[in-house]
Scaffold this active site. Structure first.
Site, PDB file in Angstrom:
ATOM      1  N   ASN A   1     130.450 -81.204  64.708  1.00  0.00           N
ATOM      2  CA  ASN A   1     130.959 -79.825  64.587  1.00  0.00           C
ATOM      3  C   ASN A   1     131.420 -79.294  65.940  1.00  0.00           C
ATOM      4  OD1 ASN A   1     129.100 -77.365  65.474  1.00  0.00           O
ATOM      5  ND2 ASN A   1     127.709 -78.980  64.811  1.00  0.00           N
TER       6      ASN A   1
ATOM      7  N   GLU B   1     124.884 -86.505  56.540  1.00  0.00           N
ATOM      8  CA  GLU B   1     124.879 -85.579  55.391  1.00  0.00           C
ATOM      9  C   GLU B   1     125.551 -86.227  54.183  1.00  0.00           C
ATOM     10  OE1 GLU B   1     126.535 -81.637  56.170  1.00  0.00           O
ATOM     11  OE2 GLU B   1     127.526 -81.713  54.224  1.00  0.00           O
TER      12      GLU B   1
END
Ligand code: SF4
Length: 280
Positions: free
Chosen positions: A221, A126
């Site tokens: 995450n 990202e």
């Protein structure tokens, strides 16, 4: 007898669900072949399931001669998107809207002459994708400790965070920068779904004996969720599937808390819950 509590926010976030739906539709509608560059999400079980449906995975564009390329929820570097288009590959953009929002903030700040700091990991897809669009006016720092190594942060500075970063990390960097730069503009770009999931995991970890965090070992995450649970003092296991429980020395007669990363499908969570319930 053990008790198993399951976090209400465990499992797929809307960005991952959307990416999978777009991929499945692309495979069903054709014409194929349809590829992702790298795994569509950080979960080997889902990647295998989609492969059986016909979704191919390539490591780079060089491996793809024709068909469609899906941009994953993390986004993709500018050069990759441009090259795919120039080679007449169909580009299907499954970038999460929250990642696009972050990118838009960065591009606006760069356009207005701000030096932009992204709180995040420059190696994460990202962040590296956004850096490729933003150019040299933008840099990434993992945390406040890395700031002293950065040059030119005394003027106008824009501050944002990778979507899955903790709000606390963004706040710490902001507190440090506000002292050294002449102007600072901060955008809260972390993902609501991630924040809610993390807060729930911390609360649950304080109330149970053992936390089981389910998700890919390569999912940042999920790893961060496991770290958060452990920080709250619960004995914490990070597993990818129910089969792994058999290898672990899981205690009996205790209260288990189960949560899962944004790329963990519900059926994997259900299998883990069933296995824990059978422990006794
Ligand atoms: S975790 Fe948040 S930012 Fe990442 S894909 Fe899911 S919704 Fe989007």
């Amino acid at each position: 007898m053990s008790e198993v509590r399951v976090a209400s926010n465990a499992g797929f976030c809307f960005g991952v669900e959307r990416a999978i739906e777009l991929a499945v539709s692309a495979v069903e509608e054709g014409p194929g072949p349809v590829y992702t560059l790298g795994p569509i999400i950080h979960n080997p079980q889902v990647v295998e399931h989609l492969r059986e449906k016909g979704l191919m995975m390539a490591k780079s564009l060089e491996e793809i001669q024709k068909g469609a390329v899906i941009i994953r929820s993390h986004g993709a570097p500018k050069g990759v998107i441009e090259e795919a288009s120039s080679r007449n590959l169909k580009v299907i953009d499954a970038t999460c809207p929250l990642v696009n929002r972050l990118k838009d903030r960065v591009m606006d700040l760069v356009g207005e002459g701000y030096k932009v700091v992204i709180v995040g990991d420059s190696d994460h897809p990202e962040v590296s994708a956004i850096l490729s669009f933003a150019g040299p006016q933008c840099l990434a720092v993992k945390n406040v400790e890395e700031l002293p190594n950065c040059e030119n942060l005394t003027g106008k500075v824009g501050l944002v965070a990778q979507t899955t970063q903790s709000l606390k990390n963004l706040q710490e960097v902001a507190s440090h920068l506000v002292v050294i730069c002449s102007e600072i503009r901060v955008y809260q770009t972390t993902c609501h779904s991630t924040n809610t999931r993390s807060a729930e995991a911390r609360k649950m970890a304080r109330e149970v004996d053992v936390m089981v965090v389910v998700g890919g070992k390569n999912s940042s995450n999920t790893r961060r969720l496991a770290d958060a649970a452990a920080e709250e003092g619960a004995t914490t296991y990070h597993i990818e599937s129910a089969e792994e429980l058999a290898q672990l020395d899981i205690p009996k007669n205790c209260v288990f808390g189960v949560t899962a990363g944004a790329s963990t499908p519900s059926w994997v969570i259900e299998e883990v819950v069933a296995a824990l319930q059978s422990i006794g």
